[in-house]
Structures are given as structure tokens and as C-alpha cells.
Design a protein around this motif. Structure first.
Motif, short mmCIF file in Angstrom:
data_model
loop_
_atom_site.label_atom_id
_atom_site.label_comp_id
_atom_site.label_asym_id
_atom_site.label_seq_id
_atom_site.Cartn_x
_atom_site.Cartn_y
_atom_site.Cartn_z
N ASP A 66 31.42 45.09 31.87
CA ASP A 66 30.76 45.93 32.96
C ASP A 66 31.92 46.55 34.10
N VAL A 67 32.74 45.91 34.38
CA VAL A 67 33.65 46.64 35.19
C VAL A 67 34.29 47.59 34.59
N GLU A 128 35.24 43.42 41.90
CA GLU A 128 34.20 42.90 42.59
C GLU A 128 33.47 44.27 43.31
N ALA A 129 34.09 45.13 43.44
CA ALA A 129 33.73 46.18 44.28
C ALA A 129 32.75 47.17 43.02
N ALA A 130 33.23 47.11 41.67
CA ALA A 130 32.76 47.91 40.77
C ALA A 130 31.30 47.02 40.39
N GLY A 133 28.76 47.98 42.94
CA GLY A 133 28.29 49.15 42.81
C GLY A 133 28.93 50.25 43.88
N GLY A 134 29.10 51.29 43.63
CA GLY A 134 29.70 52.48 44.48
C GLY A 134 31.08 52.57 44.39
N TYR A 135 31.88 51.83 43.35
CA TYR A 135 33.23 52.07 42.99
C TYR A 135 33.25 52.34 41.60
N ASP A 136 33.69 53.58 41.38
CA ASP A 136 33.62 54.07 40.20
C ASP A 136 35.23 54.62 39.78
N ALA A 137 35.21 55.41 38.59
CA ALA A 137 36.53 55.80 38.07
C ALA A 137 37.30 56.41 39.05
N ALA A 138 36.66 57.43 40.10
CA ALA A 138 37.68 57.80 40.91
C ALA A 138 38.24 57.25 42.04
N GLY A 148 51.68 51.76 34.07
CA GLY A 148 52.22 50.93 35.14
C GLY A 148 52.75 49.69 34.16
N HIS A 149 52.76 48.53 34.93
CA HIS A 149 53.55 47.18 34.52
C HIS A 149 52.54 46.05 34.17
N VAL A 150 51.15 46.38 34.69
CA VAL A 150 50.08 45.25 34.47
C VAL A 150 49.27 45.74 33.28
N ASN A 151 49.26 45.22 32.31
CA ASN A 151 48.28 45.56 31.17
C ASN A 151 46.97 45.18 31.40
N LEU A 152 45.98 45.98 31.33
CA LEU A 152 44.54 45.79 31.29
C LEU A 152 43.82 45.43 30.18
N LEU A 153 42.94 44.36 29.96
CA LEU A 153 42.59 44.09 28.77
C LEU A 153 40.89 44.11 29.14
N ARG A 154 40.13 44.74 28.26
CA ARG A 154 38.68 45.02 28.37
C ARG A 154 37.92 43.68 27.41
#
Length: 224
Positions: A66-67, A128-130, A133-138, A148-154
Motif C-alpha cells: 500500500d505504501v 506512515e504519511a503515505a 493519506g495526502g503523501y504521494d509520489a511527488a 541512492g544507497h538504501v535499497n527499497l523492497l516492495r
């Protein structure tokens, strides 16, 4: 045995709520690895140093489905325009959970303990903000840059019902502990062999470090 399993998971949840890491072994017939797993919001530079020195694997932040959807995070294999991304042929899973590698925009190089700790803690706030609500891709792009140097996982949409990797195991612990849907995972490696640290050695490390060790199967039994 059921009581012991429940005790291990309950202690892992208590540790998470206290901002402490836990050691999670997935499954012998999957990766067969033990990861140090932190709630992302609790990570400071000393914790990044521990991950470097005591774990040695790749420091990643797992975010819930969801995030990831709220901030439009892709799967990395879907956006790499190169033949290497055409087929992964993973022996342990259907696909990789890797998304973008990021730095927070307030970092310098992004690789120092201080920089990575900042990126990681800010990712927890973003998660937490995503979800609020009200926190999006922009907004995410205003806060973070890639590469960058921190790898994100879905994380998988239905977590353990869809996939049983460290990504999902950690996110389930965070959810059950009432924490933001962002966890740090880092594989523990053996200094002598370079291979994955054995479960016995991981349990010994947990005992010496006063940390909780829990089997992925115990988490699955409790929450799947």
C-alpha cells in the motif's frame, strides 16, 4: 512446541515495539538465511554500523504494498531497460521484491552510517504519511532521490498469503506491533566462509547480544 513458537513471536513483537532488532530465519528450502530486522523508525547510525559489521549483507528497507502504491514505487526489474532484467531465474522465488535504491535529499553521499540512518528513519515517516493519506509520489520525490544507497523492497499485497520472504516476515511483525509499514532487513553472513550464517551461529549471536531469534515458520504459524 506451539507454546515455544508463540513465545518466540511474542518476544519478537515486544522487541519491535521497544525499537530493538530481531533475527529472523526464513526457511531452509527458501533462501536459508537469517536477517537482522529492525523497525525502520528506530534505526540510528550505531544500528547501521551493526548491520555493516555484524550482518554484512545488503541493507534494505521493505515497504508495504500500500505504501509502494501510494508513492508509485515500481519493481526494479520492470523499469530497467537492459537485457539483464529480462529473466531472473530465481531458485527460491517467482520474482525479486527490489524497487528503487534511494537517498534522502538531506544526505551528502548517502553511504555513511549517518546518511543511511537518516534515509531509513525518513522512509519510516514517509510510510506512515503515505498510509495516512495526502503523501504521494511527488512528495516522495521531494524527499528522496534515486539512485541512492538504501535499497527499497516492495512487500507482496497480501503479505504471507502471497510470499514468504524476509520482506513480508518483517512487515508482518511491524503491522502486528502497531508500527509503520517500513522495516530494515539485512542478511547475516559468515566471516570465514562468506556464506549465509548458519541458524546455529545466528542463534548464538542472538544469545550473546541479548536479541530475539525467531523462525519464519513461527511467524507464518501465528499470522498467515
Amino acid at each position: 512446541m506451539a507454546q515455544r513458537t508463540d513465545d518466540a513471536v511474542s518476544r519478537a513483537l515486544a522487541a519491535f515495539r521497544a525499537g530493538e532488532p530481531v533475527l529472523v530465519h526464513d526457511f531452509d528450502d527458501r533462501e536459508g538465511e537469517t536477517d537482522i530486522v529492525y523497525p525502520a523508525g528506530a534505526v540510528d547510525p550505531a544500528d547501521v554500523a551493526r548491520l555493516r559489521n555484524d550482518a554484512g549483507g545488503l541493507v534494505c528497507v521493505a515497504l508495504s504494498h500500500d505504501v509502494a502504491e501510494a508513492v508509485d514505487l515500481p519493481f526494479l526489474d520492470g523499469v530497467i531497460d537492459h537485457p539483464t532484467a529480462a529473466a531472473h531465474d530465481l531458485a527460491y522465488d517467482d520474482r525479486s521484491s527490489f524497487s528503487l535504491p534511494v537517498n534522502h535529499r538531506d544526505t551528502f553521499t548517502g553511504i555513511t552510517d549517518e546518511d543511511r540512518a537518516l534515509t531509513i528513519s525518513e522512509l519510516s515517516d514517509a510510510a506512515e504519511a503515505a498510509l495516512a493519506g495526502g503523501y504521494d509520489a511527488a512528495d516522495f520525490a521531494a524527499d528522496f532521490r534515486s539512485p541512492g544507497h538504501v535499497n527499497l523492497l516492495r512487500g507482496a499485497p497480501n503479505l504471507l498469503a502471497d510470499r514468504k520472504g524476509h520482506t513480508e516476515l518483517g512487515l508482518v511483525l511491524a503491522d502486528a506491533a502497531g508500527l509503520p509499514a517500513a522495516v530494515v532487513v539485512c542478511e547475516m553472513l559468515d566471516d570465514e566462509s562468506g556464506a549465509a550464517l548458519s541458524p546455529a551461529a545466528a542463534r548464538d549471536y542472538a544469545r550473546r547480544s541479548d536479541l530475539v531469534y525467531v523462525e519464519g515458520e513461527s511467524i507464518v504459524e501465528r499470522f498467515a
